[in-house]
Design an enzyme around this catalytic site. Structure first.
Site, PDB file in Angstrom:
ATOM      1  N   ASP A 134      -4.271   6.509  -4.732  1.00 25.40           N
ATOM      2  CA  ASP A 134      -3.536   5.472  -5.465  1.00 25.40           C
ATOM      3  C   ASP A 134      -3.781   4.116  -4.817  1.00 25.40           C
ATOM      4  O   ASP A 134      -3.524   3.934  -3.622  1.00 25.40           O
ATOM      5  CB  ASP A 134      -2.030   5.781  -5.408  1.00 25.40           C
ATOM      6  CG  ASP A 134      -1.202   4.747  -6.161  1.00 25.40           C
ATOM      7  OD1 ASP A 134      -1.121   4.859  -7.406  1.00 25.40           O
ATOM      8  OD2 ASP A 134      -0.648   3.831  -5.524  1.00 25.40           O
TER       9      ASP A 134
ATOM     10  N   TYR B 195      -3.147  -4.873  -3.964  1.00 27.21           N
ATOM     11  CA  TYR B 195      -3.197  -4.468  -2.548  1.00 27.21           C
ATOM     12  C   TYR B 195      -4.351  -5.138  -1.805  1.00 27.21           C
ATOM     13  O   TYR B 195      -4.411  -5.110  -0.579  1.00 27.21           O
ATOM     14  CB  TYR B 195      -3.321  -2.938  -2.401  1.00 27.21           C
ATOM     15  CG  TYR B 195      -2.198  -2.131  -3.020  1.00 27.21           C
ATOM     16  CD1 TYR B 195      -1.041  -2.748  -3.474  1.00 27.21           C
ATOM     17  CD2 TYR B 195      -2.297  -0.753  -3.172  1.00 27.21           C
ATOM     18  CE1 TYR B 195      -0.008  -2.013  -4.065  1.00 27.21           C
ATOM     19  CE2 TYR B 195      -1.274  -0.011  -3.752  1.00 27.21           C
ATOM     20  CZ  TYR B 195      -0.132  -0.653  -4.201  1.00 27.21           C
ATOM     21  OH  TYR B 195       0.868   0.077  -4.782  1.00 27.21           O
TER      22      TYR B 195
ATOM     23  N   LYS C 231      -4.001  -0.321 -10.621  1.00 25.01           N
ATOM     24  CA  LYS C 231      -2.933  -0.947 -11.411  1.00 25.01           C
ATOM     25  C   LYS C 231      -3.281  -2.372 -11.825  1.00 25.01           C
ATOM     26  O   LYS C 231      -3.920  -3.113 -11.063  1.00 25.01           O
ATOM     27  CB  LYS C 231      -1.625  -0.965 -10.607  1.00 25.01           C
ATOM     28  CG  LYS C 231      -1.307   0.381  -9.963  1.00 25.01           C
ATOM     29  CD  LYS C 231       0.023   0.421  -9.256  1.00 25.01           C
ATOM     30  CE  LYS C 231       0.134   1.674  -8.416  1.00 25.01           C
ATOM     31  NZ  LYS C 231      -0.383   1.530  -7.046  1.00 25.01           N
TER      32      LYS C 231
ATOM     33  N   HIS D   6       1.457  -2.590 -13.316  1.00 24.40           N
ATOM     34  CA  HIS D   6       2.076  -2.499 -11.986  1.00 24.40           C
ATOM     35  C   HIS D   6       3.571  -2.867 -12.027  1.00 24.40           C
ATOM     36  O   HIS D   6       4.411  -2.139 -11.502  1.00 24.40           O
ATOM     37  CB  HIS D   6       1.314  -3.407 -11.018  1.00 24.40           C
ATOM     38  CG  HIS D   6       1.505  -3.067  -9.585  1.00 24.40           C
ATOM     39  ND1 HIS D   6       0.545  -3.279  -8.633  1.00 24.40           N
ATOM     40  CD2 HIS D   6       2.548  -2.525  -8.915  1.00 24.40           C
ATOM     41  CE1 HIS D   6       0.983  -2.878  -7.449  1.00 24.40           C
ATOM     42  NE2 HIS D   6       2.203  -2.417  -7.607  1.00 24.40           N
TER      43      HIS D   6
HETATM   44  N1  LIG Z   1       3.800   1.082  -8.017  1.00 21.20           N
HETATM   45  C1  LIG Z   1       4.388   0.401  -7.060  1.00 21.20           C
HETATM   46  O1  LIG Z   1       4.964  -0.687  -7.265  1.00 21.20           O
HETATM   47  C2  LIG Z   1       4.369   0.928  -5.678  1.00 21.20           C
HETATM   48  C3  LIG Z   1       3.483   1.931  -5.334  1.00 21.20           C
HETATM   49  N2  LIG Z   1       3.440   2.432  -4.068  1.00 21.20           N
HETATM   50  C4  LIG Z   1       2.443   3.481  -3.762  1.00 21.20           C
HETATM   51  O2  LIG Z   1       3.077   4.547  -3.063  1.00 21.20           O
HETATM   52  C5  LIG Z   1       2.485   4.668  -1.770  1.00 21.20           C
HETATM   53  C6  LIG Z   1       3.498   5.141  -0.732  1.00 21.20           C
HETATM   54  O3  LIG Z   1       4.562   4.258  -0.571  1.00 21.20           O
HETATM   55  P1  LIG Z   1       4.714   3.295   0.701  1.00 21.20           P
HETATM   56  O4  LIG Z   1       5.629   2.211   0.285  1.00 21.20           O
HETATM   57  O5  LIG Z   1       3.402   2.945   1.236  1.00 21.20           O
HETATM   58  O6  LIG Z   1       5.512   4.123   1.770  1.00 21.20           O
HETATM   59  P2  LIG Z   1       5.743   5.622   2.277  1.00 21.20           P
HETATM   60  O7  LIG Z   1       7.127   6.018   1.891  1.00 21.20           O
HETATM   61  O8  LIG Z   1       4.599   6.483   1.939  1.00 21.20           O
HETATM   62  O9  LIG Z   1       5.804   5.372   3.843  1.00 21.20           O
HETATM   63  C7  LIG Z   1       4.731   4.881   4.550  1.00 21.20           C
HETATM   64  C8  LIG Z   1       5.165   4.761   6.011  1.00 21.20           C
HETATM   65  O10 LIG Z   1       5.399   6.070   6.569  1.00 21.20           O
HETATM   66  C9  LIG Z   1       4.547   6.274   7.702  1.00 21.20           C
HETATM   67  N3  LIG Z   1       4.141   7.697   7.687  1.00 21.20           N
HETATM   68  C10 LIG Z   1       3.288   8.306   6.827  1.00 21.20           C
HETATM   69  N4  LIG Z   1       3.177   9.622   7.111  1.00 21.20           N
HETATM   70  C11 LIG Z   1       3.990   9.851   8.177  1.00 21.20           C
HETATM   71  C12 LIG Z   1       4.291  11.020   8.931  1.00 21.20           C
HETATM   72  N5  LIG Z   1       3.765  12.207   8.632  1.00 21.20           N
HETATM   73  N6  LIG Z   1       5.155  10.892   9.958  1.00 21.20           N
HETATM   74  C13 LIG Z   1       5.719   9.692  10.248  1.00 21.20           C
HETATM   75  N7  LIG Z   1       5.464   8.553   9.561  1.00 21.20           N
HETATM   76  C14 LIG Z   1       4.603   8.637   8.539  1.00 21.20           C
HETATM   77  C15 LIG Z   1       3.389   5.320   7.505  1.00 21.20           C
HETATM   78  O11 LIG Z   1       2.809   4.943   8.728  1.00 21.20           O
HETATM   79  P3  LIG Z   1       1.265   5.220   9.104  1.00 21.20           P
HETATM   80  O12 LIG Z   1       0.395   4.653   8.039  1.00 21.20           O
HETATM   81  O13 LIG Z   1       1.126   4.519  10.404  1.00 21.20           O
HETATM   82  O14 LIG Z   1       1.140   6.703   9.245  1.00 21.20           O
HETATM   83  C16 LIG Z   1       4.086   4.121   6.854  1.00 21.20           C
HETATM   84  O15 LIG Z   1       4.749   3.321   7.817  1.00 21.20           O
HETATM   85  C17 LIG Z   1       1.921   3.262  -1.499  1.00 21.20           C
HETATM   86  O16 LIG Z   1       1.029   3.248  -0.415  1.00 21.20           O
HETATM   87  C18 LIG Z   1       1.343   2.944  -2.847  1.00 21.20           C
HETATM   88  O17 LIG Z   1       0.122   3.613  -3.044  1.00 21.20           O
HETATM   89  C19 LIG Z   1       4.331   1.998  -3.120  1.00 21.20           C
HETATM   90  C20 LIG Z   1       5.231   0.994  -3.397  1.00 21.20           C
HETATM   91  C21 LIG Z   1       5.315   0.374  -4.693  1.00 21.20           C
HETATM   92  O1  LIG Z   2       2.867  -1.353  -5.066  1.00 22.05           O
HETATM   93  C1  LIG Z   2       3.535  -1.884  -4.189  1.00 22.05           C
HETATM   94  C2  LIG Z   2       4.462  -2.955  -4.481  1.00 22.05           C
HETATM   95  O2  LIG Z   2       4.860  -2.933  -5.828  1.00 22.05           O
HETATM   96  C3  LIG Z   2       3.786  -4.264  -4.176  1.00 22.05           C
HETATM   97  O3  LIG Z   2       2.618  -4.373  -4.886  1.00 22.05           O
HETATM   98  C4  LIG Z   2       4.678  -5.416  -4.473  1.00 22.05           C
HETATM   99  O4  LIG Z   2       5.861  -5.280  -3.729  1.00 22.05           O
HETATM  100  C5  LIG Z   2       4.013  -6.727  -4.126  1.00 22.05           C
HETATM  101  O5  LIG Z   2       3.661  -6.734  -2.782  1.00 22.05           O
HETATM  102  C6  LIG Z   2       4.932  -7.877  -4.437  1.00 22.05           C
HETATM  103  O6  LIG Z   2       5.339  -8.554  -3.489  1.00 22.05           O
HETATM  104  O7  LIG Z   2       5.221  -8.067  -5.609  1.00 22.05           O
END
Ligand SMILES: NC(=O)C1=CN([C@@H]2O[C@H](COP(=O)(O)OP(=O)(O)OC[C@H]3O[C@@H](n4cnc5c(N)ncnc54)[C@H](OP(=O)(O)O)[C@@H]3O)[C@@H](O)[C@H]2O)C=CC1
Ligand SMILES: O=C[C@H](O)[C@@H](O)[C@@H](O)[C@H](O)C(=O)O
Length: 310
Positions: free
Chosen positions: A45, A50, A79, A110
């Protein structure tokens, strides 16, 4: 479990687990994509916003070149960013060019709004007062109409939405020729969003759960019922938070750029009725007390119709 799939309303299979890439930096993301595909992930994803689609694309290319997977074995999601919402075709083309792909498997709106395409920044145009430069009269239904035109080109196999509340979906569906295949939303036991999940299920819209750990710093991993279920099964709280989506029938998107965590996150377990009850009761209690936690709510200054935010 990494290979489990769900069916989309297009008839295509979507993996139950995918690698998130938001806030993943350049070479780290490239390596993370390769590590994930090696560990058995079959969904990646990303998003134009990003700023890392090139690195995701480089990781995919490396995995193809190394023979880890073929293009048709990976489900790639990107997205449409808000500054391209009135120019979906341009947005998709730019993403494909960045990714080095001829098609994506799923292209999502998005966020349901248009930011000024002629503003002072490609991704985050601002007004002189520092607020985001949003064209508020542009309807989210028109954005969907722009998306519907993309399907015929074959450059995306499916289209869907992200960050749509039940209210927005109710406004959209009467005007939709194509029902969105997916709604990607923040989802974890502290933000169950049950009204959206149930509505989407009824309408055949698959849920992709983002920020399963509560995003940066993974705050949901310390929630008491999550820790309790993890201890019972002798697994990490992260495993419980990912496995939670299996019984809910949703795809989950953990982000990590750490190879050990990427591998650990690929191992989901089946939670039993007792675990499910504990987690569901926890969620219901938070809802009742008005204490749900939404970790991702960018400063658009727009009411997207989520009950905890309006
Ligand atoms: N459509 C939208 O608007 C959005 C979409 N997304 C999508 O969803 C994905 C996931 O959400 P996101 O907000 O990134 O956060 P997550 O809830 O996936 O959390 C990510 C955090 O958890 C840590 N982490 C990952 N695996 C572990 C583990 N096994 N043990 C301990 N810590 C861990 C990572 O650190 P580290 O990398 O150091 O392991 C990072 O700090 C995004 O990356 C994106 O692709 C997210 C937000 C908004
Ligand atoms: O997908 C992840 C989140 O939606 C991210 O794209 C947004 O939070 C963006 O950084 C914003 O500030 O609007």
């Amino acid at each position: 479990m990494a290979t489990k799939t769900f069916k989309l309303n297009t008839g295509a299979d979507i993996p139950a687990l995918g690698l998130g890439t938001w806030q993943g930096e350049s070479t780290l993301v490239k390596d993370a994509v390769v590590a994930a595909l090696k560990a058995g992930y079959r969904l990646i994803d990303t998003a134009y916003c990003y700023g890392n689609e090139e690195h995701v694309g480089a990781g995919l290319k490396e995995a193809f070149d190394q023979g880890i997977v073929k293009r048709e074995d990976v489900f790639v999601v990107t997205k449409l960013w808000a500054t391209y919402a009135s120019r979906a075709e341009v947005g998709l083309e730019k993403s494909l060019r960045n990714l080095g792909l001829e098609y994506v498997d799923l292209f999502l709106v998005h966020w349901p709004l248009l930011m000024n395409p002629e503003g002072n920044d490609d991704r985050f145009p601002k007004l002189p007062n520092g607020e985001r430069d949003i064209l508020r009269d542009y309807s989210h239904i028109q954005i969907w109409k722009n998306m519907e035109k993309l399907v015929e080109s074959g450059k995306t196999k499916a289209i869907g939405v992200s960050n749509y509340s039940k209210r927005y979906l109710e406004e959209l569906l009467p005007h939709a020729t194509i029902v969105p295949a997916v709604n990607q939303i923040e989802n974890h036991p502290q933000l169950p969003q049950q009204e959206i999940v149930d509505f989407c299920k009824e309408k055949g819209i698959h849920i992709m759960a983002y920020s399963p750990f509560g995003s940066t710093g993974s705050p949901v991993t310390s929630a008491e019922p999550v820790v309790k279920v993890a201890e019972k099964h002798g697994v990490k709280p992260t495993t419980v938070l990912l496995s939670y989506h299996l019984y809910r029938g949703s795809t989950v998107l953990p982000k990590s750029t750490n190879p050990d965590r990427i591998e650990a996150n690929a191992k989901l377990i089946e939670l039993d009725a007792e675990d499910q009850k504990l987690l569901n009761d926890y969620s219901e209690q938070l809802v009742k007390e008005g204490k749900v936690q939404r970790y991702i709510y960018p400063p658009f200054g727009v009411d997207f119709g989520f009950p905890d935010k309006s």
